[in-house]
Design an enzyme around this catalytic site. Structure first.
Site, PDB file in Angstrom:
ATOM      1  N   HIS A  83      69.984   2.243  26.030  1.00 17.94           N
ATOM      2  CA  HIS A  83      69.681   1.210  27.006  1.00 17.94           C
ATOM      3  C   HIS A  83      68.241   1.304  27.498  1.00 17.94           C
ATOM      4  O   HIS A  83      67.571   0.296  27.697  1.00 17.94           O
ATOM      5  CB  HIS A  83      70.641   1.325  28.187  1.00 17.94           C
ATOM      6  CG  HIS A  83      70.592   0.162  29.104  1.00 17.94           C
ATOM      7  ND1 HIS A  83      71.423  -0.920  28.968  1.00 17.94           N
ATOM      8  CD2 HIS A  83      69.791  -0.103  30.159  1.00 17.94           C
ATOM      9  CE1 HIS A  83      71.134  -1.800  29.899  1.00 17.94           C
ATOM     10  NE2 HIS A  83      70.162  -1.338  30.642  1.00 17.94           N
TER      11      HIS A  83
ATOM     12  N   GLU B  31      68.651 -10.172  30.293  1.00 21.08           N
ATOM     13  CA  GLU B  31      69.344  -8.890  30.103  1.00 21.08           C
ATOM     14  C   GLU B  31      70.774  -9.165  29.683  1.00 21.08           C
ATOM     15  O   GLU B  31      71.277 -10.266  29.842  1.00 21.08           O
ATOM     16  CB  GLU B  31      69.388  -8.139  31.442  1.00 21.08           C
ATOM     17  CG  GLU B  31      68.164  -7.292  31.743  1.00 21.08           C
ATOM     18  CD  GLU B  31      68.288  -5.901  31.149  1.00 21.08           C
ATOM     19  OE1 GLU B  31      69.160  -5.699  30.283  1.00 21.08           O
ATOM     20  OE2 GLU B  31      67.506  -5.028  31.545  1.00 21.08           O
TER      21      GLU B  31
ATOM     22  N   HIS C 246      74.844  -7.575  30.231  1.00 20.88           N
ATOM     23  CA  HIS C 246      75.662  -6.663  31.026  1.00 20.88           C
ATOM     24  C   HIS C 246      77.074  -6.683  30.456  1.00 20.88           C
ATOM     25  O   HIS C 246      78.038  -6.996  31.143  1.00 20.88           O
ATOM     26  CB  HIS C 246      75.634  -7.082  32.504  1.00 20.88           C
ATOM     27  CG  HIS C 246      75.522  -5.921  33.438  1.00 20.88           C
ATOM     28  ND1 HIS C 246      76.093  -5.886  34.675  1.00 20.88           N
ATOM     29  CD2 HIS C 246      74.898  -4.726  33.303  1.00 20.88           C
ATOM     30  CE1 HIS C 246      75.817  -4.738  35.265  1.00 20.88           C
ATOM     31  NE2 HIS C 246      75.101  -4.016  34.449  1.00 20.88           N
ATOM     32  N   ASN C 247      77.163  -6.352  29.159  1.00 15.93           N
ATOM     33  CA  ASN C 247      78.408  -6.562  28.421  1.00 15.93           C
ATOM     34  C   ASN C 247      79.497  -5.559  28.763  1.00 15.93           C
ATOM     35  O   ASN C 247      80.625  -5.944  29.048  1.00 15.93           O
ATOM     36  CB  ASN C 247      78.135  -6.487  26.915  1.00 15.93           C
ATOM     37  CG  ASN C 247      77.037  -7.446  26.505  1.00 15.93           C
ATOM     38  OD1 ASN C 247      76.859  -8.471  27.140  1.00 15.93           O
ATOM     39  ND2 ASN C 247      76.304  -7.116  25.464  1.00 15.93           N
ATOM     40  N   HIS C 248      79.157  -4.297  28.710  1.00 14.43           N
ATOM     41  CA  HIS C 248      80.198  -3.294  28.890  1.00 14.43           C
ATOM     42  C   HIS C 248      80.799  -3.332  30.293  1.00 14.43           C
ATOM     43  O   HIS C 248      82.013  -3.339  30.438  1.00 14.43           O
ATOM     44  CB  HIS C 248      79.666  -1.897  28.532  1.00 14.43           C
ATOM     45  CG  HIS C 248      79.489  -1.685  27.051  1.00 14.43           C
ATOM     46  ND1 HIS C 248      78.819  -2.576  26.259  1.00 14.43           N
ATOM     47  CD2 HIS C 248      79.915  -0.709  26.232  1.00 14.43           C
ATOM     48  CE1 HIS C 248      78.835  -2.138  25.008  1.00 14.43           C
ATOM     49  NE2 HIS C 248      79.498  -1.010  24.966  1.00 14.43           N
TER      50      HIS C 248
ATOM     51  N   GLN D 182      79.823  -1.684  38.856  1.00 19.90           N
ATOM     52  CA  GLN D 182      79.168  -1.838  40.149  1.00 19.90           C
ATOM     53  C   GLN D 182      79.555  -3.177  40.754  1.00 19.90           C
ATOM     54  O   GLN D 182      79.849  -4.115  40.046  1.00 19.90           O
ATOM     55  CB  GLN D 182      77.648  -1.796  39.982  1.00 19.90           C
ATOM     56  CG  GLN D 182      77.146  -0.640  39.176  1.00 19.90           C
ATOM     57  CD  GLN D 182      76.355  -1.095  37.968  1.00 19.90           C
ATOM     58  OE1 GLN D 182      75.676  -2.100  38.018  1.00 19.90           O
ATOM     59  NE2 GLN D 182      76.436  -0.360  36.888  1.00 19.90           N
TER      60      GLN D 182
ATOM     61  N   SER E  89      71.429  -4.932  22.848  1.00 25.26           N
ATOM     62  CA  SER E  89      72.659  -4.264  23.245  1.00 25.26           C
ATOM     63  C   SER E  89      73.439  -4.010  21.970  1.00 25.26           C
ATOM     64  O   SER E  89      73.866  -4.954  21.308  1.00 25.26           O
ATOM     65  CB  SER E  89      73.437  -5.175  24.201  1.00 25.26           C
ATOM     66  OG  SER E  89      74.765  -4.715  24.339  1.00 25.26           O
TER      67      SER E  89
END
Lengths: 267, 1012
Positions: free
Chosen positions: B230, B300, B302-304, B457, B759
């Site tokens: 990352h 960006e 934020h897949n996982h 998060q 990613s």
């Protein structure tokens, strides 16, 4: 005196306010001077109010709309600034609340004072759709009471909110506000294709939130305090109109008149 | 004392929370007998009297006009008295430590009553009837709660205190790696969630052996964060030996030699006209806007995190990418967001969902509302995006979030100085998102939610908005020398990167915490949201601290940049880490990766056998296919007009509901200059050839921007590669081939890449499965264009009857990966290619015409080809359209058989003009539905046709139709011999109607599938 010619607008911002810049721009375009102040400055020094002729609570998500839209800032105002606001109004000055600002004015009681026993006469709550929506609405004005809406018959403006459904404590409150000419702005059918509903209730999405009496904006008993859900500052330019590229569209920005009226009031 | 305040709708008011649960349950097939009453509420802990609690309930927490409350101490009978006789009670609460913004706000607001609450937590309460135990458990797991962040308590709450953390006792932890063998190192990497390779672990081992000591835990973590995929992009920025159709190539740094190289070449060619400012060096790319400002763009993924908790994942995805422009240069003001999602089809049956996977419908709703709640609260319009669907995104959905910012030209670069203070600003640090950076390097499994729950998060947009407000003032006043965001890797990455060339000392005990109990390592690598790190000169600190205090934003000195070239971490004056910056940033072992690619051979596309001319049914099926269908349900939930600069909205046309090609906005309110935001992506093409896929994505992003009026000479693009596991040579090869296409097409178009991100490892291994499911190669290209005067922009909706319709660009027989093939479940066919030299000329020509005011409407041809584009233009304009396929500019080669048949026919039919495709059976499908790149439909007024044609010059174009007021789309096929009753061609020539439909019917087909 110059100040009476060019009113000074206090754009009050708080954590989460986010329409302050474009609202200031709209007031300036209409000929006013503006100052954006954080609510903390006013809480520290309420005498700051004296410098201004117009108080504007712009749109946004004050304190994240946490608990309920406008509630936390509304309480802060109620707890610490209610007297100043009342003085401000009594001096013949103007107060405008747009979207979140309307929610704050409703929740702090400055727009429709609460009954000692029964509590607030009205509220703004969740849209019938249960979600935030951004769409344009056709609005009609009702009566001559409100300074901000003088000479305006209709406006085409966007709404962008989740909690904009105007609900009164009971039907009688709605009727009384209506009779007093305080329900100054209402959602209208967008076109003749909108089906009519028997009780006069404009259907979704033309009335985007299910407001009682199709109410989009309310003024106080003096007509100098206005709260409205639609965003007049988002339609002050020809290219704001969602169909400005179409040949049949004629607009110079319907919302600008609201700000011009406020400025003209002091000339 | 723990008080509970439950809030129900007052009698006569709708229970919206219960309604949404029953609607979801109906979609998932729960019994009709299900009944739900729902409440939301608050747990308030503290020494409060009942009078005080009743007061805050009445004046703060509930709305007397529309709500009623039930108040009591936890354990009181009143709280568990079933309303309407519904017997089963389910509580849902955020797990301890999970960010609960409403509770934080409520606690502060209670303090404004001069009442002190020690802790507040929100809860939801569901009363349920009509389900058995098992069904109730399923309902809780699938609809009411997400185990990654929430706890479910069936029946009364079993606790009387809210956990608020317990004190931390310092203990220095070292990790014995010097003596570890290979197996032990591998185990350490996996179990410690470091996700480092053996070679990397061995390099670390050798480094510490040479130092004669073992690393501390935080040293090892810091290296893992810095070397994570990352943060360092070690795969794509690494050495790769590639063998593909282009031959064999060896890269020292693949990204540098493809994507970056394209930009370098374009900038060189531009010379004085170079408008790139800062590319691939800061948190976002920067290009010139006008004399005063530059614009900043970053996208960006934020897949996982989104796979585990879509709301929180997408919410912090957008929140995180907003901090990129905020942390670029000296800090940009965010002006708009973009978002692109990839999901499995939302109608996937529940029983096909593997364990550990959320239903795609839930992912989609959660992802959408996550973006909505952050973007809207931040006051940033979300103006452009897309949603794609493919079965292979089932376990691994994709969430791309982008943000564009505006920055004064003289604030575009940052320079941290030795001696500056390291200042943390914004939110507090908690256990949120520990191991997010390393976690994103791992393959998801059915156990991922248990192992990596900490990686999820939850954002608090208002904390970030407050941070933004003071940051911009501090930027204007020059109160700092550098700023960066705390993203993946937390302070570890932020301080490590900012101090790379200097050295830094950090005092971890000074970091403000959300709750007690965090170890020094957790503080260092926490990915808690809404934090920025600034490099502040000592003499500016007081002013910055006062500014932050005045708006209630926390700012804390946590260290100093010291010119040692080392990263030193301390906790209460005890040294816990001492690493050489050089080892950290340059010590990673070089690995040569193998990559191979051979595109599958082109198979003919077997055309469905048809016995009728009519293709209307196929058109409506394509309009209703998920990728093409209207995304208004998503779009309307985003505020796309806040900030007051909206010019071209995502939905346009006579009823504000047509699909715009791109968004246009004026970021500077007293200027007429605008930016254009668009994107291009097509996961269907990658299976056939990733070169074509990448080329097509660039072409689509650029043509979308050009279609609304962007100047093609001033378009910057961003790449976001989401791929499967690139440890497989063929998977890496397919990516390298796409990157080569990026170089080829970007240089040919003169369109520079200015930023990008990748990613990898987007694979999911269902329980017990031998092989993981890899996502299709998914390259998103985002484009940022410029318009000098927004009033020259055009929209895609037809404007007036009697205007003409032109097609610009050539239609080829390219149905491979098309939506025509998709709705017929066909494979094979030629994938659309890009003639980039021709594309550059076409883009320039279309722009000339738009700029000269000669185009009334313009729409790009993409999924579904001409037929879909024509239908969309018609129903968006609420007008009819007649199109003649025989007029289309095309380069379809009829096969030998039909050419011979044509010659035969010409002999029979004298003096009749025959279309070259008259006897070609594939002609109609290709002309209607082929997805050839670089094509536009333009509406032109009759009086402008001559000037329009002159503006286009010699690029392929033709008049193909006319706007009519019939409210119908009619498409007339190629003139061809009419068959006799036996189906044999006669000598009579006619042009059949191949599509005929009311625009209202077409619009309904397009809107219905995702009208949620």
């Amino acid at each position: 005196m110059v100040t009476t010619m060019q009113p000074n607008v206090l754009i009050l911002r708080a954590p989460g306010t986010n329409c302050d810049l474009e609202t200031a721009f709209a007031f300036e375009r209409a000929g006013a001077k503006t100052e954006r102040l954080h609510v903390n400055r006013v809480l520290e020094n309420p005498a700051l109010f004296e410098r201004f002729q117009i108080l504007c609570l712009p749109g946004g998500f004050s304190y994240g709309d946490d608990v309920a839209a406008g509630r936390i800032l509304g309480n802060q105002i109620q707890h610490h600034l209610a007297d100043r606001m009342a003085e401000f109004r009594a001096e013949g000055k103007l107060i405008l609340g747009i979207c979140n600002g309307f929610q704050i004015l409703i929740k702090c009681g400055a727009l429709l004072p609460p009954d000692a026993e029964l509590g607030p006469p009205a509220t703004l709550t969740w849209n019938d759709s249960g979600r935030f929506e951004d769409r344009w609405v056709e609005l009609g004005t009702d009566g001559e009471k409100c300074v901000f809406l003088k000479g305006i018959e209709r406006m085409y403006l966007p709404v962008a909110h989740a909690e904009g459904k105007f609900v009164t404590r009971d039907r009688a409150v709605l009727d009384r506000l209506d009779a007093d000419g305080q329900l100054v702005l209402r959602y209208r059918p967008l076109s003749e294709r909108t089906p009519a509903v028997a009780d006069g209730q404009v259907p979704f999405p033309d009335n985007p939130n299910g407001s009682m009496g199709n109410v989009a904006g309310v003024c106080d008993a003096t007509g100098r305090v206005l709260g409205l859900m639609p965003h007049p500052e988002r339609h002050i330019d020809r290219t704001h109109h969602p169909r400005w590229t179409r040949p049949e569209t004629e607009t110079t920005g319907d919302g600008l008149a609201v700000f011009v009226n406020a400025v003209e009031y002091f000339r | 004392m723990l008080w509970e305040i439950d809030i129900y709708p007052a009698p006569g008011q709708p229970n919206l929370l219960a309604q949404s649960v029953t609607a979801e349950a109906a979609d998932l097939g729960f019994p009709d007998a299900l009944r739900v009453v729902a409440a939301h509420g608050y747990l308030v802990q503290g020494d409060l009297t009942e009078t005080q609690v009743r007061r805050i309930a009445a004046e703060l927490l509930a709305d007397r006009v529309v709500q009623r409350t039930v108040i009591g101490r936890v354990g009181d009978a009143a709280l568990v008295e079933p309303p309407e006789g519904l017997p089963r009670l389910v509580h849902v609460l955020p797990k301890p430590g999970v960010t609960d913004p409403v509770a934080e706000s409520a606690r502060a607001a209670i303090a404004d009553f001069d009442i002190r609450a020690d802790a507040v937590r929100t809860l939801k309460k569901y009363w349920i009837a009509g389900l058995d135990d098992e069904q109730l458990a399923t309902l809780s797991a699938k609809i009411l709660a997400n185990d990654a962040i929430e706890q479910v308590i069936v029946g009364p709450l079993g606790f009387e205190h809210l956990a608020v953390g317990s004190p931390y006792t310092f203990e220095l932890v070292t990790v014995a790696i010097r003596e570890a063998d290979a197996a032990a190192l591998t185990k350490l990497s996996l179990e410690g969630q470091l996700f480092l390779s053996l070679a990397e672990m061995q390099t670390i081992q050798a480094h510490f052996r040479s130092l004669g000591r073992d690393p501390t835990d935080v040293e090892l973590e810091t290296v893992a964060q810095t070397w994570s995929e990352h943060c360092s992009h070690k795969t794509l920025a690494g050495r790769i030996r590639y063998r593909g159709p282009e031959g064999e190539r060896t890269f020292d740094n693949m990204l540098k030699e493809t994507i970056f190289a394209a930009t370098v070449k374009i900038r060189e060619q531009a010379g004085e006209n170079d408008w790139c400012v800062s590319v691939f060096e800061d948190n976002a790319g920067i290009v010139r806007f006008d004399d005063k400002y530059n614009v900043v763009f970053k996208v960006e993924t934020h897949n996982h995190p989104s796979a585990l908790e879509p709301y929180g994942g997408a919410n912090t995805g957008i929140g995180g990418v907003i901090r990129d422009p905020m942390g670029t240069g000296m800090g940009a003001r965010p002006i708009c967001n973009t978002d692109v999602f990839c999901f499995a089809p939302p109608d996937t049956p529940s029983e096909e969902i593997p364990q550990g996977v959320l239903h795609p419908r839930r992912l989609m709703k959660g992802g959408d509302t996550g973006v909505r709640d952050n973007g809207n609260r931040m006051g940033i319009p979300t103006v452009n995006g897309a949603v794609y669907f493919d079965r292979r995104y089932l376990g691994n959905p994709l969430v791309y979030c982008g943000n564009i910012g505006l920055i004064p030209r003289d604030k575009s670069f940052k320079h941290p100085h030795p001696g500056d203070l390291v200042v943390a600003m914004g939110g507090r640090t908690g256990r949120d998102g520990i191991h997010g950076a390393t976690f994103s390097s791992a393959e998801l499994t059915h156990q991922s939610d248990e192992l990596s729950g900490g990686a999820v998060q939850i954002g608090n947009a208002i904390t970030e908005k407050m941070l933004l407000d003071v940051l911009l003032v501090a930027q204007e006043r020059g109160l700092y020398n550098a700023v960066t965001d705390c993203g993946a890797g937390g302070f570890s990455s932020a301080v490590g990167e900012m101090g790379e060339k200097i050295g830094a000392e950090v005092w971890l005990d000074r970091v403000p915490l959300k709750y007690e109990g965090l170890s020094y390592t957790e503080i260092w690598i926490s990915e808690a949201q809404e934090r920025m790190v600034l490099s502040v000169p000592e003499d500016k600190w007081d002013a910055l601290a006062e500014l932050c205090r005045s708006e209630g934003v926390e700012a804390t000195v946590i260290g100093r940049f010291v010119p040692t070239g080392r990263l030193m971490l301390k906790y209460n004056d005890r040294q816990v880490a001492d690493l050489a910056m050089q080892f950290l940033h340059d010590g990673r072992p070089p690995v040569v990766r193998e990559a191979t690619y051979s595109p599958p051979p082109v198979q003919p596309l077997p055309l469905p056998v048809k016995d009728v001319w009519d293709h209307t049914g196929e058109l409506t099926r394509i309009l209703g296919s998920l990728n093409v269908a209207s995304k208004h349900w998503v779009i309307r939930q985003y505020d796309h007009e806040v900030q007051g600069g909206s010019v071209i909205k995502p939905l346009v046309g006579a009823n504000n509901d047509g699909p715009s090609d791109a968004a246009v906005l004026r970021p500077v309110l007293d200027s007429r200059r605008g930016i254009v935001v668009s994107c291009g992506m097509n996961p269907c093409y990658g299976d056939l050839d990733t070169h074509a896929m990448a080329a097509g994505a660039i072409d689509e992003a650029v043509r979308n921007a050009v279609a609304v009026g962007a100047d093609p000479a001033r378009i910057a693009i961003l790449d976001n590669f989401c791929w499967g596991n690139t440890d497989r040579a063929e998977t890496l090869g397919s990516l390298v081939r796409a990157a080569i296409a990026c170089y080829d097409v970007a240089t040919a178009l003169g369109t520079p890449f200015v930023s990008g991100k990748d990613s990898l490892n987007n694979e999911f291994r269902p329980e017990g499965a031998a092989e993981p499911i890899a996502i299709p190669p998914s390259l998103l290209i985002s484009a940022l264009g410029m318009v000098d005067d927004v009033e020259k922009c055009v929209t895609m909706d037809l404007k007036e009857p009697d205007n003409y319709l032109y097609q610009v660009g050539l239609t080829r027989e390219e149905l491979g990966g098309s939506h025509f093939a998709l709705v017929h479940s066909l494979s094979g066919g030629r994938v659309p290619g890009v003639d980039a030299k021709m594309a550059r000329r076409i883009f320039a020509a279309v722009h000339r015409a738009i700029d000269a005011g000669l185009v009334q409407a313009c729409h790009d041809l993409s999924e579904g080809g001409l037929a879909v584009a024509a239908a969309e233009m018609a129903f968006a304009g609420n007008l009819g359209l007649r199109v003649f396929l025989g007029q289309m500019p095309q380069a379809i080669d009829p096969d030998g058989r039909s050419a011979a048949a044509l010659a035969e026919l010409e002999k029979k039919v004298h003096n009749t003009e025959l279309h070259p495709l008259a006897t070609y059976p594939g002609a109609t499908a290709a002309l209607l539905f082929s997805e050839s790149n670089t094509r536009f439909l333009c509406e032109v007024r009759p009086e402008d046709t001559e000037r329009f044609e002159a503006a286009l010059g010699d690029v392929p174009h033709a008049l193909v139709g006319e706007v009519v007021d019939t409210g119908q789309l009619q498409i007339v096929g190629v003139p061809c011999p009419i068959p006799d009753d036996h189906g044999n061609p006669t000598t009579e020539i006619g042009a059949p109607l191949v599509v005929e439909a009311d625009i209202d019917v077409l619009k309904e087909a397009w809107q219905k599938p995702l009208r949620w």
